[in-house]
Design an enzyme around this catalytic site. Structure first.
Site, PDB file in Angstrom:
ATOM      1  N   CYS A  32      -2.513  -1.215   3.218  1.00  0.00           N
ATOM      2  CA  CYS A  32      -1.640  -1.652   4.309  1.00  0.00           C
ATOM      3  C   CYS A  32      -0.861  -0.477   4.913  1.00  0.00           C
ATOM      4  CB  CYS A  32      -0.740  -2.790   3.837  1.00  0.00           C
ATOM      5  SG  CYS A  32      -0.293  -3.901   5.177  1.00  0.00           S
ATOM      6  N   GLU A  86      -4.668  -5.799  -4.023  1.00  0.00           N
ATOM      7  CA  GLU A  86      -3.888  -5.831  -5.269  1.00  0.00           C
ATOM      8  C   GLU A  86      -3.423  -7.243  -5.606  1.00  0.00           C
ATOM      9  OE1 GLU A  86      -2.541  -5.233  -2.415  1.00  0.00           O
ATOM     10  OE2 GLU A  86      -0.602  -6.253  -2.427  1.00  0.00           O
ATOM     11  N   HIS A 130      -4.670  -6.708   1.367  1.00  0.00           N
ATOM     12  CA  HIS A 130      -4.009  -6.525   0.063  1.00  0.00           C
ATOM     13  C   HIS A 130      -4.916  -6.910  -1.098  1.00  0.00           C
ATOM     14  CE1 HIS A 130       0.024  -5.410   1.400  1.00  0.00           C
ATOM     15  NE2 HIS A 130      -0.370  -6.017   2.494  1.00  0.00           N
TER      16      HIS A 130
HETATM   17  N1  LIG Z   1       5.102  -2.250   7.759  1.00  0.00           N
HETATM   18  C1  LIG Z   1       3.701  -2.082   8.115  1.00  0.00           C
HETATM   19  C2  LIG Z   1       2.837  -2.234   6.855  1.00  0.00           C
HETATM   20  C3  LIG Z   1       2.903  -3.640   6.323  1.00  0.00           C
HETATM   21  C4  LIG Z   1       2.692  -3.761   4.823  1.00  0.00           C
HETATM   22  O1  LIG Z   1       2.430  -2.805   4.097  1.00  0.00           O
HETATM   23  N2  LIG Z   1       2.865  -5.006   4.359  1.00  0.00           N
HETATM   24  C5  LIG Z   1       2.909  -5.325   2.966  1.00  0.00           C
HETATM   25  C6  LIG Z   1       4.360  -5.529   2.540  1.00  0.00           C
HETATM   26  C7  LIG Z   1       4.506  -6.306   1.256  1.00  0.00           C
HETATM   27  C8  LIG Z   1       3.565  -5.818   0.159  1.00  0.00           C
HETATM   28  O2  LIG Z   1       3.649  -4.639  -0.231  1.00  0.00           O
HETATM   29  O3  LIG Z   1       2.720  -6.607  -0.291  1.00  0.00           O
HETATM   30  C9  LIG Z   1       3.282  -3.098   9.159  1.00  0.00           C
HETATM   31  O4  LIG Z   1       4.065  -4.066   9.387  1.00  0.00           O
HETATM   32  O5  LIG Z   1       2.181  -2.968   9.729  1.00  0.00           O
END
Ligand SMILES: N[C@@H](CCC(=O)NCCCC(=O)O)C(=O)O
Length: 254
Positions: free
Chosen positions: A114, A224, A222
């Site tokens: 992400c 994970e 995601h």
């Molecule tokens: N802020 C960026 C990346 C978004 C992101 O990494 N979301 C995951 C947040 C929660 C987690 O770590 O599972 C965007 O908004 O594009």
């Protein structure tokens, strides 16, 4: 369990938060468990490690680099845009970009999720859409924050894997699959070092890799999340740890 000294050491970049008035750096447990569950030894990396002397001392101890997601956004000036970023995490930007450059230079395996994928894009000369929702061609890629977390991480849209790259090699025969989606920003342009590995049906880049690198993969979704329950997520993570084990073995031979 095996010998702990045979496990590859995976540096996991932390995120800055303010908790009860205290500046804090944190890591979500799901990222740590994702690395542990495939045999990696996760080590939290605080932002102070970007200091040149500390960074030089850190790199030889790493067998892999893991860039987790974060609600914070990459600072726009890092990809040539003006304007403030209310949800910035400058310390994370600095350490992540230094680690990505080191991963490219030393061929250290890299797995980015992400925000981590967005950092790969920016570190290699690309740019981001700051607000996907302002562009009519894109689907809604953000999560509904009103929903329970389990529903926020539910499958949201399909991605199409591009043939001939790292992703198609990691998940052979799987050209299209559903992913979760929790991001408001996305890859706009890519520098020459990156290859597009997957796109969503609206054309947005959903995965990238680094040309001519043993394993440097960034994904916008995601894997994970409940990674031990999803075969596809496990294949990506196992591929990463295998690359880290190979990197460690090569270091031990030198
Ligand atoms: N802020 C960026 C990346 C978004 C992101 O990494 N979301 C995951 C947040 C929660 C987690 O770590 O599972 C965007 O908004 O594009």
């Amino acid at each position: 369990m095996g010998n702990i000294f045979d496990k590859p050491v995976i540096g996991v970049v932390m995120c800055r938060n303010r908790i009860k008035g205290h500046e804090t750096q944190t890591l979500q447990e799901k990222y740590l468990n994702a690395v542990l569950n495939v045999g990696g030894l996760p080590v939290a990396l605080p932002h102070a490690l970007a200091e040149p002397e500390l960074f030089a001392a850190l790199l030889p101890k790493l067998d892999g680099i893991f860039l987790p997601g974060s609600p914070s956004n990459v600072q726009p000036h890092l990809y040539g845009e003006n304007g403030d970023e209310p949800d910035a995490d400058p310390g994370r930007d600095q350490l992540s970009i230094a680690l990505i450059n080191a991963a490219l230079e030393r061929r250290i395996p890299l797995f980015a999720i992400c925000r981590g994928m967005q950092e790969m894009v920016v570190a290699t000369g690309g740019t981001l859409y700051r607000r996907l929702c302002d562009h009519a061609q894109f689907l809604e890629h953000r999560e509904d924050a009103e929903l329970p977390v389990e529903q926020q991480y539910a499958p949201s849209h399909e991605v199409q894997v591009l043939e001939g790259g790292l992703l198609s090699a990691l998940i052979p025969g799987c050209s299209t699959f559903w992913v979760n989606s929790l991001h408001g920003q996305g890859a706009k342009t890519l520098g020459p070092q990156l290859r597009v590995e997957a796109r969503s049906q609206d054309g947005l880049v959903e995965a990238v890799s680094v040309h001519d690198h043993p394993y440097a993969l960034g994904v916008q979704w995601h894997p994970e999340w409940n990674s031990s329950e999803y075969a596809l997520s496990r294949l990506l993570l196992e591929g990463f740890i295998t690359a880290c084990q190979n990197y460690l073995a090569e270091k031990q031979r030198l």
